[in-house]
Write an enzyme that holds these catalytic residues in place. Structure first.
Site, PDB file in Angstrom:
ATOM      1  N   GLY A 115       9.745   1.183 -35.255  1.00 30.53           N
ATOM      2  CA  GLY A 115       9.712   0.334 -36.725  1.00 30.53           C
ATOM      3  C   GLY A 115       8.650  -0.525 -36.893  1.00 30.53           C
ATOM      4  CB  SER A 159      15.699  10.873 -31.501  1.00 25.74           C
ATOM      5  OG  SER A 159      16.778  11.327 -30.599  1.00 25.74           O
ATOM      6  CE1 TYR A 191      18.899   7.373 -28.214  1.00 27.79           C
ATOM      7  CE2 TYR A 191      19.180   9.733 -27.471  1.00 27.79           C
ATOM      8  CZ  TYR A 191      18.644   8.598 -28.126  1.00 27.79           C
ATOM      9  OH  TYR A 191      17.240   8.895 -28.743  1.00 27.79           O
ATOM     10  CB  THR A 220      17.064  -1.209 -39.654  1.00 25.95           C
ATOM     11  OG1 THR A 220      17.058  -0.046 -39.173  1.00 25.95           O
ATOM     12  CG2 THR A 220      17.760  -1.505 -41.089  1.00 25.95           C
ATOM     13  N   GLY A 221      15.236  -2.443 -37.249  1.00 28.32           N
ATOM     14  CA  GLY A 221      14.607  -2.182 -36.237  1.00 28.32           C
ATOM     15  C   GLY A 221      13.077  -2.279 -36.090  1.00 28.32           C
ATOM     16  CB  ALA A 222      11.032  -4.180 -38.506  1.00 25.16           C
ATOM     17  CB  SER A 223      11.477  -6.697 -33.731  1.00 30.41           C
ATOM     18  OG  SER A 223      12.610  -5.680 -33.030  1.00 30.41           O
ATOM     19  CB  SER A 224       9.564  -3.631 -30.332  1.00 37.04           C
ATOM     20  OG  SER A 224      10.806  -3.134 -30.119  1.00 37.04           O
ATOM     21  N   GLY A 225       8.332  -1.028 -31.315  1.00 30.62           N
ATOM     22  CA  GLY A 225       8.465   0.347 -31.133  1.00 30.62           C
ATOM     23  C   GLY A 225       8.179   1.138 -32.528  1.00 30.62           C
TER      24      GLY A 225
END
Length: 324
Positions: A16, A139, A152, A9-14
């Protein structure tokens, strides 16, 4: 690694995206999930060129129905899910009262409930198979609070407790592993995507690690699952510092941030990618500031070790005085 079906999940940038690119040469089956379909399709092409089979499933982890469909379609694609990587996350910066309440809620919805939803969706498949690896990019925020990022921090502290509880529940399932990752600051576009109510340009605080350290930790966790990993190394020192002198560390961090805000360039307030995806900075690295040289990292590490030793000595001396 070959032929393992891995959901990210969250694979579109960073981190991931870096993870997908790290795993692709292993001829794995990648299921890429995020809100930004265009970015996912571009990443899918890159991963196929590296040797992976890829399925793109645009997913908002805040949408319970979408997360259930993600798990079901991933399972139907190859007949099993070997690894699920909870990685999608957002950040909102600003004082607690000046940050809109709806933003606080959405940070919790994404960072905490999104991970819980993914876990709830995939565990039945793991138990059906009798095996599986759940990897969570939490994190160091799960141990060390982030002033001006209260929601956060709340989400990350809660994730640590949640997954410790899940590990207890799964202790009778020896082939189902839960691995929590606690990296320190990463050079990803996340800081550029963040909701920002400070009125100042946000930048990563050093030491900043390449998101590749998380990708490598995910790969290592697939090959050899362990309960916790600390990608980049610096996070262990932050954890130690906070454990030895939590109040001092929080005050010091807050002082540094207030000092930065006084000199930082002004910028318009923004909701960032909290409520909707964005179409900029979809790379693995944010390049918000140059990454540290090897020598600088060594000096910072030595300084943090010295700080930890000093704090421990102070704590021991204080304890002796109280006993006396």
């Amino acid at each position: 690694m070959e032929n393992k079906t891995i959901v990210i999940t969250g694979a579109s940038s960073g981190a991931g995206k870096a993870t997908a690119l790290e795993l692709a040469p292993g001829k794995v089956n990648l299921v890429l999930a995020a809100r930004n379909e265009t970015a996912l399709l571009e990443l899918a092409d890159e991963c196929r060129e590296l040797g992976a089979d890829v399925l793109v499933l645009p997913t908002d982890v805040c949408d319970r129905t979408a997360v259930l469909e993600l798990a079901q379609k991933a399972f139907e694609w190859k007949g099993r899910i070997d690894v699920w990587v909870n990685n999608a996350g957002v950040l909102a910066a600003g004082t607690f009262e000046e940050t809109p309440w709806e933003t606080h809620q959405q940070v919790i919805n994404t960072n905490l409930l999104g991970y819980m939803s993914g876990t709830h969706a995939v565990l039945p498949f793991f138990k059906l198979q009798g095996a599986g690896i759940l990897i969570n990019n939490i994190s160091i925020g799960g141990y060390v609070p982030v002033p001006y990022g209260s929601a956060y921090t709340a989400s990350k502290y809660a994730l640590r407790g949640f997954f410790e509880s899940i590990k207890g529940e799964l202790s009778s399932w020896p082939e189902i592993h839960v691995v929590d990752l606690y990296p320190a600051f990463l050079d990803t576009p996340g800081i550029q995507h963040a909701a920002n109510y400070t009125g100042k340009v946000l930048r990563n605080a050093p030491p900043v690690s390449d998101p590749k350290v998380v990708a490598e930790a995910v790969k290592a966790s697939i090959l050899r699952p362990v309960s916790n990993r600390y990608p980049g190394g610096a996070s262990k020192l932050f954890k130690l510092g906070h454990a030895l002198a939590p109040e001092l560390m929080v005050k010091f961090t807050s002082l540094l941030m207030r000092g930065y805000f006084k000199s930082a360039d002004a910028i318009a307030k923004t909701d960032g990618n909290i409520f909707n995806t964005v179409d900029y900075s979809m790379s693995t690295n944010g390049n918000a500031r140059p990454r540290l040289s090897k020598r600088t990292r060594q000096r910072l590490t030595a300084g943090l070790v010295l700080l930890g030793v000093s704090l421990l000595a102070i704590k021991m001396l204080t304890g002796k005085k109280k006993l006396a």
